[in-house]
Write a protein that holds these residues in place. Structure first.
Motif, PDB file in Angstrom:
ATOM      1  N   PHE A 133       4.715  -5.020   2.926  1.00 57.91           N
ATOM      2  CA  PHE A 133       3.394  -5.675   2.923  1.00 57.91           C
ATOM      3  C   PHE A 133       2.315  -4.703   3.375  1.00 57.91           C
ATOM      4  O   PHE A 133       2.568  -3.788   4.157  1.00 57.91           O
ATOM      5  N   GLN A 134       1.103  -4.959   2.909  1.00 54.21           N
ATOM      6  CA  GLN A 134      -0.046  -4.175   3.380  1.00 54.21           C
ATOM      7  C   GLN A 134      -1.273  -5.081   3.392  1.00 54.21           C
ATOM      8  O   GLN A 134      -1.462  -5.882   2.474  1.00 54.21           O
ATOM      9  N   LYS A 135      -2.079  -4.972   4.474  1.00 56.50           N
ATOM     10  CA  LYS A 135      -3.315  -5.768   4.534  1.00 56.50           C
ATOM     11  C   LYS A 135      -4.424  -5.014   3.795  1.00 56.50           C
ATOM     12  O   LYS A 135      -4.625  -3.830   4.026  1.00 56.50           O
ATOM     13  N   ILE A 136      -5.101  -5.715   2.893  1.00 51.49           N
ATOM     14  CA  ILE A 136      -6.190  -5.110   2.113  1.00 51.49           C
ATOM     15  C   ILE A 136      -7.423  -6.001   2.254  1.00 51.49           C
ATOM     16  O   ILE A 136      -7.310  -7.239   2.239  1.00 51.49           O
ATOM     17  N   LYS A 137      -8.580  -5.356   2.381  1.00 49.23           N
ATOM     18  CA  LYS A 137      -9.827  -6.101   2.542  1.00 49.23           C
ATOM     19  C   LYS A 137     -10.248  -6.698   1.200  1.00 49.23           C
ATOM     20  O   LYS A 137     -10.392  -5.995   0.203  1.00 49.23           O
ATOM     21  N   VAL A 138     -10.384  -8.015   1.162  1.00 47.83           N
ATOM     22  CA  VAL A 138     -10.875  -8.704  -0.034  1.00 47.83           C
ATOM     23  C   VAL A 138     -12.016  -9.603   0.409  1.00 47.83           C
ATOM     24  O   VAL A 138     -11.819 -10.497   1.254  1.00 47.83           O
ATOM     25  N   GLN A 139     -13.205  -9.373  -0.124  1.00 45.62           N
ATOM     26  CA  GLN A 139     -14.416 -10.122   0.256  1.00 45.62           C
ATOM     27  C   GLN A 139     -14.549 -10.204   1.781  1.00 45.62           C
ATOM     28  O   GLN A 139     -14.603 -11.298   2.365  1.00 45.62           O
TER      29      GLN A 139
END
Length: 632
Positions: A133-139
């Motif tokens: 898993f990886q956290k990605i900035k969305v809005q």
């Protein structure tokens, strides 16, 4: 898009939102869960029994973050297995409607059980490797994404709301799959070619079904008083699935369309009883029954069982196999042609050209996949005019079952018999002291033992060793397929009559019916057996409320290959009741599942992975169902 709730380890949960969603999905909050559509909470533990799940799941939280997701047995509270991600559907039964239009997006498996490094399939992009898993900035918000690596180390970031499009790559091959390039047309080309081949299979299945439905079979009458009297002699309490399967079979028989039903259930879950009731119903309508089994041993066991259960009724039951001499076979064949035989139990000998029935009403086939091509072709013709009930203990993986629904009449027996205890499974290095203790413990409680040694050339030597470590009064006998038929028949009859304490045998006993008195099995050189074989052999013991033991012996100091290790680990792990479905999936991963669907279809499974294959099969079946006439 279908409604679903996706939960995975590491997810931060808004509890109010979670419970509101479950209520919106039609779930009810209870003190404890006991059936589909219920959920409960106790502190940091949330239990949910999702729709179309076999068992409920337990979610453990710490500071509102999911620590673990586990399937558990609500009757015993025993934790069975762990999961990484789960997809929960709304309570409207998602598989029930004929009109439902399925697409490949609709998940078949509710668990996405993938580990970092596993090969996975994304429906739209093909086979890659899961990196975690990886956290990605969305809005302006950080959101979890699954990271999949493709050819040339290209990466695909899949938002967790789309995780239903990802599943572990399982196929019938051991070699590593090919990784695809993102953005290339190759995956779509392969998928399209496979889709056409899968549509061909769906069309064949449904065309055969349509032909059957267009022809007229015998319409059996309703149950007679004798039928009820016979069924009351069943010495155990029927399970809900057994009752359901029996009703489905009788409904088929009472319609004017020839029945072609597959009855699937784990080892010892009572398929034979359902078949016996169908056979009784057939004879009550003055028609004959052929019970086709893959081995002479099984023919003998069924013959004894039928005679014992039907002793109070004036039925003529015969057996046709190599246990009978040529002269005996001739008499039986003449009596079948004259209509004097009501029920005949036999091997593929029953399909020989010299066997003619006066009025065949039902053919029961045990483990059809174990018969040859010639036998299968003959059965295909029989299917169009005669009632056919096929039994199998090779569990169909749930995903394939969902894929085939509508293309085949299937009955599944999933509920274990009442008071059945799981079989205690022990993997251990070869140890004569332990063997002696295991055999004596069983015999001291008036039981019997199977000792499986699958090499005929030194089976007498191993029997001699056993004799040397056991008291002189212990009665041993040997059974294997190269013995003279009469001698083999006598040994098996002696074991059934409890005249033998310990039967030293090959895998000849793999397919069999209840021997309630045998509750210990020792399997020598267990590392050389397939997973399904170990599961079938283990199913020879532990039929009732007596604690049963399966000892899987491996040679001392043996360095096993990784597949053998996986098999032994899986058989130990899946020792709970009804674990056959998990065994079937593990078996697919380790060595494939035999000739389940034919060679060409195996190629499509290897190309797409098992999950996507099953999704496309279900989609094709659903589409063709709309244009092929079928019974409502």
């Amino acid at each position: 898009m279908f409604k679903s709730l996706k939960l995975y380890i590491g997810l931060e949960v808004d509890l109010e939102h979670l419970f509101a969603t479950l209520v919106e999905f039609g779930y009810k909050r209870q003190e404890a869960v006991s059936e589909e559509g219920e959920f409960s909470r106790r502190g940091g533990i949330i239990d949910i029994f999702p729709v179309s799940f076999e068992l409920p799941i337990r979610i453990e939280l710490e500071n509102n973050t999911i620590l673990s997701i586990k399937t558990f047995n609500f009757a015993s509270a025993e934790i069975l297995w762990e999961h990484k991600m789960v997809i929960i559907l709304a309570l409207r039964k998602p598989y029930a409607s004929h009109a439902t239009s399925f697409s490949e997006e609709f998940p078949l498996s509710h668990f996405v059980d993938i580990n970092t490094g596993d090969y996975v399939v994304h429906n739209q992009y093909g086979i890659g490797r899961f990196l975690g898993f990886q956290k990605i900035k969305v809005q302006d918000k950080l959101r979890d994404h699954l990271v999949i690596e493709y050819d040339r180390q290209e990466k695909l970031y899949v938002p967790t709301e789309s995780m239903h499009l990802v599943q572990k790559y399982i196929a019938f091959q051991v070699r590593k799959p090919k990784l695809y390039r993102l953005g290339s047309k190759e995956w779509q080309r392969i998928k399209e070619r496979s889709r056409k081949g899968i549509q061909k299979l769906a069309w064949e299945l449904l065309s055969l079904q349509a032909l059957r439905l267009a022809s007229h079979g015998h319409k059996f009458g309703v149950d007679t008083a004798w039928q009820k009297e016979f069924e009351a002699t069943f010495p155990y309490e029927e399970t809900p699935d057994q009752i359901k399967a029996t009703l489905e079979v009788k409904k088929d028989m009472e319609s004017d369309k020839p029945m072609d039903r597959l009855l699937c259930g784990d080892v010892g879950y009572g398929k034979t009883e359902v078949a016996m009731r169908a056979a009784f119903k057939t004879v009550m309508d003055n028609k004959q029954v052929a019970y086709l089994v893959p081995t002479t041993i099984l023919a003998e066991q069924h013959y004894q069982n039928f005679n014992s259960r039907l002793k109070n009724f004036p039925f003529n039951i015969q057996m046709l196999c190599r246990f009978k001499s040529g002269a005996e076979q001739k008499i039986i064949i003449n009596d079948i042609a004259d209509g004097k035989v009501d029920i005949v139990i036999g091997t593929h000998r029953l399909l020989s050209d010299d066997v003619h029935f006066k009025d065949l009403g039902l053919i029961i086939i045990d483990e059809e996949q174990r018969f040859g091509v010639k036998a299968k072709e003959k059965l295909k013709k029989i299917r169009l005019t005669t009632e056919v009930l096929t039994l199998t203990a090779t569990p169909i993986p749930r995903t394939l079952y969902m894929g085939m629904m509508g293309a085949k009449d299937l009955s599944i027996i999933n509920t274990p018999p009442q008071n059945r205890l799981p079989i205690k499974t022990i993997v251990v290095e070869y140890n004569e002291d332990l063997m002696q203790q295991a055999v004596m413990r069983e015999i001291n409680r008036k039981g019997q033992v199977f000792f499986v040694h699958n090499r005929i050339h030194d089976i007498d030597k191993i029997t001699g060793r056993l004799k040397g470590i056991l008291p002189q009064d212990i009665r041993l006998a040997v059974a294997h397929g190269q013995m003279h038929p009469k001698a083999l028949e006598e040994v098996m009859a002696a074991f059934l009559k409890r005249e033998v304490d310990c039967l030293v045998c090959t895998m000849i006993i793999e397919s069999g019916i209840d021997i309630p008195n045998a509750n210990t099995i020792i399997i020598n050189n267990a590392h050389t057996f397939g997973l399904s074989d170990l599961h079938q052999l283990r199913g020879r013991v532990g039929r009732f409320n007596i604690a049963a033991f399966a000892y899987l012996m491996i040679p001392r100091g043996e360095i096993m290959d990784s597949d053998a290790k996986k098999r032994l680990q899986a058989i130990q792990e899946y020792s709970y009741l009804g674990s056959g479905f998990n065994i079937a999936m593990q078996d697919l991963e380790i060595r494939g599942a035999g000739n389940l669907l034919g060679l060409e279809q195996h190629g499509f499974i290897a190309a797409l992975g098992f999950d996507l294959y099953c999704r496309l099969l279900r989609e094709a079946v659903a589409n063709f169902k709309r244009i092929i006439p079928h019974e409502n």
